[in-house]
Design an enzyme around this catalytic site. Sequence first.
Site, PDB file in Angstrom:
ATOM      1  N   SER A  28      15.068  -0.077   2.107  1.00  0.00           N
ATOM      2  CA  SER A  28      15.554  -0.468   0.676  1.00  0.00           C
ATOM      3  C   SER A  28      16.796  -0.721   0.709  1.00  0.00           C
ATOM      4  O   SER A  28      17.425  -1.605   0.057  1.00  0.00           O
ATOM      5  CB  SER A  28      15.138   0.846  -0.418  1.00  0.00           C
ATOM      6  OG  SER A  28      13.899   1.072  -0.301  1.00  0.00           O
ATOM      7  N   ASP A 325       6.068   5.823  -0.821  1.00  0.00           N
ATOM      8  CA  ASP A 325       5.565   5.191   0.304  1.00  0.00           C
ATOM      9  C   ASP A 325       4.966   6.127   1.531  1.00  0.00           C
ATOM     10  O   ASP A 325       4.850   5.712   2.530  1.00  0.00           O
ATOM     11  CB  ASP A 325       6.789   4.347   1.175  1.00  0.00           C
ATOM     12  CG  ASP A 325       7.255   3.126   0.163  1.00  0.00           C
ATOM     13  OD1 ASP A 325       6.355   2.677  -0.490  1.00  0.00           O
ATOM     14  OD2 ASP A 325       8.330   2.731   0.146  1.00  0.00           O
ATOM     15  N   LYS A 352       0.134  -1.545  -2.849  1.00  0.00           N
ATOM     16  CA  LYS A 352       1.130  -1.789  -1.805  1.00  0.00           C
ATOM     17  C   LYS A 352       0.731  -2.693  -0.977  1.00  0.00           C
ATOM     18  O   LYS A 352      -0.219  -3.758  -1.136  1.00  0.00           O
ATOM     19  CB  LYS A 352       1.340  -0.523  -1.358  1.00  0.00           C
ATOM     20  CG  LYS A 352       2.051   0.561  -2.349  1.00  0.00           C
ATOM     21  CD  LYS A 352       3.380   0.384  -3.077  1.00  0.00           C
ATOM     22  CE  LYS A 352       3.890   1.326  -3.856  1.00  0.00           C
ATOM     23  NZ  LYS A 352       5.124   0.620  -4.254  1.00  0.00           N
ATOM     24  N   ARG A 356      -3.724   1.502  -0.053  1.00  0.00           N
ATOM     25  CA  ARG A 356      -3.506   2.693   0.674  1.00  0.00           C
ATOM     26  C   ARG A 356      -4.466   3.655   0.246  1.00  0.00           C
ATOM     27  O   ARG A 356      -4.623   4.515   1.004  1.00  0.00           O
ATOM     28  CB  ARG A 356      -2.255   2.867   0.741  1.00  0.00           C
ATOM     29  CG  ARG A 356      -1.182   2.078   1.222  1.00  0.00           C
ATOM     30  CD  ARG A 356       0.364   2.367   1.259  1.00  0.00           C
ATOM     31  NE  ARG A 356       1.053   1.501   1.832  1.00  0.00           N
ATOM     32  CZ  ARG A 356       2.372   1.369   1.972  1.00  0.00           C
ATOM     33  NH1 ARG A 356       3.193   2.192   1.076  1.00  0.00           N
ATOM     34  NH2 ARG A 356       2.757   0.713   2.835  1.00  0.00           N
ATOM     35  N   ARG A 401       2.743   1.095   7.171  1.00  0.00           N
ATOM     36  CA  ARG A 401       2.448   2.515   6.895  1.00  0.00           C
ATOM     37  C   ARG A 401       1.160   3.054   7.348  1.00  0.00           C
ATOM     38  O   ARG A 401       1.080   4.341   7.563  1.00  0.00           O
ATOM     39  CB  ARG A 401       2.869   2.964   5.629  1.00  0.00           C
ATOM     40  CG  ARG A 401       4.465   2.510   5.323  1.00  0.00           C
ATOM     41  CD  ARG A 401       5.299   3.257   4.164  1.00  0.00           C
ATOM     42  NE  ARG A 401       6.358   2.424   3.868  1.00  0.00           N
ATOM     43  CZ  ARG A 401       7.386   2.689   4.697  1.00  0.00           C
ATOM     44  NH1 ARG A 401       7.502   3.115   5.615  1.00  0.00           N
ATOM     45  NH2 ARG A 401       8.478   1.894   4.031  1.00  0.00           N
TER      46      ARG A 401
END
Length: 443
Positions: A28, A325, A352, A356, A401
Amino acid sequence: MKAPSPTPMTIGARGALRGTLTIPGDKSISHRALMFASLAVGESRIEGLLEGEDVLATAAAMRAMGATIERDPDGVWRVLGVGVGGLLQPTTALDMGNSGTSTRLLMGLVASHPITATFVGDASLSGRPMARVIEPLSRMGADITASPGGRLPLMLRGLCPAVPIEYTLPVASAQVKSAILLAALNTPGTTRVIEPVATRDHSERMLAGFGAALSVERTLAGRIISLTGEAELRPQSITIPGDPSSAAFWMVAASIVPGSDVTIANVGLNPTRTGLLSALRLMGADIEAIDPRTVGGEPVADLRVRHAALSAIDVPADLAPGMIDEYPVLFVAAAFASGRTVARGAHELRVKESDRIAAMNAALGACGVAVEEYDDGLAITGSGGEAIPGGATVASKLDHRIAMSTAVAGLHATNPVTIDDIAPIRTSYPDFLATLDGLTGRA
Ligand code: S3P
């Protein structure tokens, strides 16, 4: 954008993780450093930039709009900015790859410049909702033509001068907040964003550092961020702390694999990002913060993580914005806890890089973990510290992720876990597998 061919990988138990490791720069903060430096007048210097595909997409876009961005051989990045209002018309579409942060923040930036830009991305990004930024940026005067459902590809024609707005965020999203603040930089007057629920505040911290006229007020309605536009940003020398979202994989891996003892150096501990640390500590994780300090205006410490018996918890929903996240890897921790962990109140996980909730339900379920899916989260019955069965092929769904979280699950599985495609890991953590090799004595 042409999809590259998938790269499968099988990961099984390798024994304890031990040693000290460094993690990549915060994703970020890296995006923001490149964007704000590109808007300053003069040369900024950035140390510790994450060199993952997402951030490189931002760098390429800023170059396409006039900034000069170069990497020195020692890894320091130099950015020669064009000044607020000075962005140039890009001559080709801006390819955002897999990066939602690049897309939404750059849409904000373009919205108040007299230029037209087309945004394209990969299959994952092209399925993600952009209405959340289209709506406020349209109110500021941008003219946006999106694909059906408010998705990419889209074309955005900025308005200069744009119109300042006062906007209450309907979803807790640092990307939406930041898109509006970026548009506000080149907008006359004062733009206000009200966030009822606090989200990561890297934009506010860094914009203040660059000299923007920004103030934050805490009220009963939430945080009110006011930014007065037509700003002149001063170039900065920025050091980017390690990404807590990347540290997360080692925090969980060391917690679940018996005998592990790792020290993760230089982890960003901005209070808007420490939800996973809080949740793991509630589960009984052994995580010690060593040498707390400030790096680049952000709190940082080294984290020593040792294997521990984890217990199930009801994950407090108010931790969600601070660990949005980290849910995929939290679900992995829950798969090894004793008892049933319930993590709900996290609808945002559906939109996302992948859905997820569905992706981790499928992955953990295939590995023999008892999982129940809700519209806003999962309930997971853990193994009580034993290895999970594993032995499955799981789909990473173009989501870095998901790939890294399932790799962590494989580290304490009776049978190895195959990930159908690990290529997405390059978006945020190109050295992930090398670091894993180092911690497990394979380097
Ligand atoms: C980010 C904000 C979060 C997060 C994303 C990065 C940012 O997204 O999930 O990975 O840099 O502002 P939302 O703002 O959509 O919650």
